[in-house]
Design an enzyme around this catalytic site. Structure first.
Site, mmCIF file in Angstrom:
data_model
loop_
_atom_site.group_PDB
_atom_site.id
_atom_site.type_symbol
_atom_site.label_atom_id
_atom_site.label_comp_id
_atom_site.label_asym_id
_atom_site.label_seq_id
_atom_site.Cartn_x
_atom_site.Cartn_y
_atom_site.Cartn_z
ATOM 1 N N LEU A 155 0.865 -1.172 0.000
ATOM 2 C CA LEU A 155 0.000 0.000 0.000
ATOM 3 C C LEU A 155 0.903 1.223 0.000
ATOM 4 C CD1 LEU A 155 -2.870 -0.609 2.615
ATOM 5 C CD2 LEU A 155 -3.156 -0.030 0.210
ATOM 6 N N ASP A 156 0.531 2.263 -0.737
ATOM 7 C CA ASP A 156 1.300 3.501 -0.714
ATOM 8 C C ASP A 156 1.413 4.021 0.711
ATOM 9 O OD1 ASP A 156 1.513 3.451 -3.473
ATOM 10 O OD2 ASP A 156 -0.218 4.754 -3.789
ATOM 11 N N PRO A 157 2.516 4.705 1.042
ATOM 12 C CA PRO A 157 2.627 5.280 2.391
ATOM 13 C C PRO A 157 1.441 6.152 2.773
ATOM 14 C CG PRO A 157 4.754 5.362 1.297
ATOM 15 C CD PRO A 157 3.764 4.868 0.269
ATOM 16 N N ALA A 187 -1.600 5.745 1.923
ATOM 17 C CA ALA A 187 -2.826 4.957 2.032
ATOM 18 C C ALA A 187 -2.983 4.321 3.407
ATOM 19 C CB ALA A 187 -2.853 3.874 0.955
ATOM 20 N N ARG A 190 -3.670 5.761 -8.004
ATOM 21 C CA ARG A 190 -3.077 7.066 -8.319
ATOM 22 C C ARG A 190 -3.093 7.325 -9.826
ATOM 23 N NH1 ARG A 190 2.635 7.218 -6.557
ATOM 24 N NH2 ARG A 190 2.535 4.945 -6.335
#
Length: 308
Positions: free
Chosen positions: A46-48, A50, A181
């Site tokens: 997961l993106d930071p 998120a 994104r």
């Protein structure tokens, strides 16, 4: 000096609610230390920025982490129209600001329609995808000019849940490898104003459609209370619920574990989860069109009564 941690063998799946600002690997390592688990892995970054569901696999459960990585997922995405950033989310530097046109719900729905189904999507340049053995984000941070790869991904559904210009919220259900994104970026370009992700939350990962997640704060508090946090682990079998299941007696399970192929016309074709008669998972196998079962992954030291 921090006391030395004595790690132990644990087998199971923890449904972590990842906080914003923490990488998936850092979240995994924090949970692994709290659980004192010898071996752990996550099921896709997961993106930071998120938050939300990050299934963490420990011990024998790491053998199915790759399967969960490839499963369907759902996200709630808050998108801001009119501003693009270098990372395609709010963590990045603004690149361009443009006016947001007046948009009806019908216009938004029409703009979203081309993004549903199998689509070609260019990954963000700030991503963990590797190019020449190095993550793209490392190249981007050095200021290198990057041509991010374009890949086919599948978006199963997009629901517009709210819109108050310049912000909108989407529920996106998609397959593995989809970048939300990129979806926000491309939607913004389709609308002529640009866009970026303001907030992103993963709400489920197949087969965990209604997950009971735990935060790192709650996990820490549980450990500090003296309780054994291993009680929170789901059994490995919980990650196998989407597979067709085959139950074998002890003799056949022993042969399966030795790598022997077994044949039964009643076996369902495709990838299957193999269980002993006591309900303990023995492994994963592949059944061909002739009913031949070939072992793929074997689980060791698991039983039906315990998750770990």
């Amino acid at each position: 000096m921090r006391p030395r941690i004595t790690f132990r063998p644990l087998h199971g799946i923890l449904l972590l609610d990842k906080p914003a600002g923490l990488s998936s690997n850092n979240a995994l390592q924090a949970a692994r230390r709290l659980l004192r688990a010898e071996k752990g892995g996550h099921t896709g970054s997961l993106d930071p920025l998120a938050t939300g569901l990050l299934p963490l696999c420990f011990g024998e459960a790491t053998k199915i982490a790759g399967l969960l990585l490839g499963s369907a997922k759902a996200y709630d995405a808050d998108i801001v129209l009119g501003v693009t950033t270098d990372t395609d989310d709010a963590d990045g530097q603004p690149l361009r600001e443009r006016p947001v046109p007046a948009l009806s719900e019908a216009a938004l729905q029409a703009a979203l329609a081309p993004f549903i189904g199998r689509i070609q999507q260019q990954a963000p340049i700030y991503s963990a995808l590797k190019q020449g053995g190095e993550p793209l984000y490392a190249k981007a941070r050095r200021g290198e000019v990057i041509e991010a790869p374009v890949r086919e991904v599948e978006v199963h559904a997009i629901t517009l849940t709210s819109y108050a210009s310049p912000r909108l919220r989407l529920r996106v259900t998609c397959g593995s490898g989809t970048y939300i994104r990129s979806l926000a970026r491309d939607l913004g370009e389709a609308l002529g104003c640009g866009a970026h992700i303001a907030a992103l939350r993963r709400v489920w990962v197949e087969p965990f459609r209604t997950p009971e997640m735990i935060t790192l704060e709650a996990l820490t508090a549980l450990v500090e209370s003296g309780a054994d946090a291993a009680q929170l682990l789901l059994p490995v079998a919980a990650g196998l619920s989407d597979f067709a299941q085959i139950t074998l007696d002890a003799t056949l399970v022993a042969r399966f574990r030795m790598g022997q192929r077994l044949r039964d016309p009643a076996f369902p074709e495709g990838q299957v989860a193999v269980f002993d008669t006591d309900g303990s998972p023995a492994g994963l196998g592949l059944v061909d069109a002739d009913g031949r079962l070939s072992p793929q992954r074997l689980f060791n030291g698991l039983n039906a009564a315990a998750a770990c």
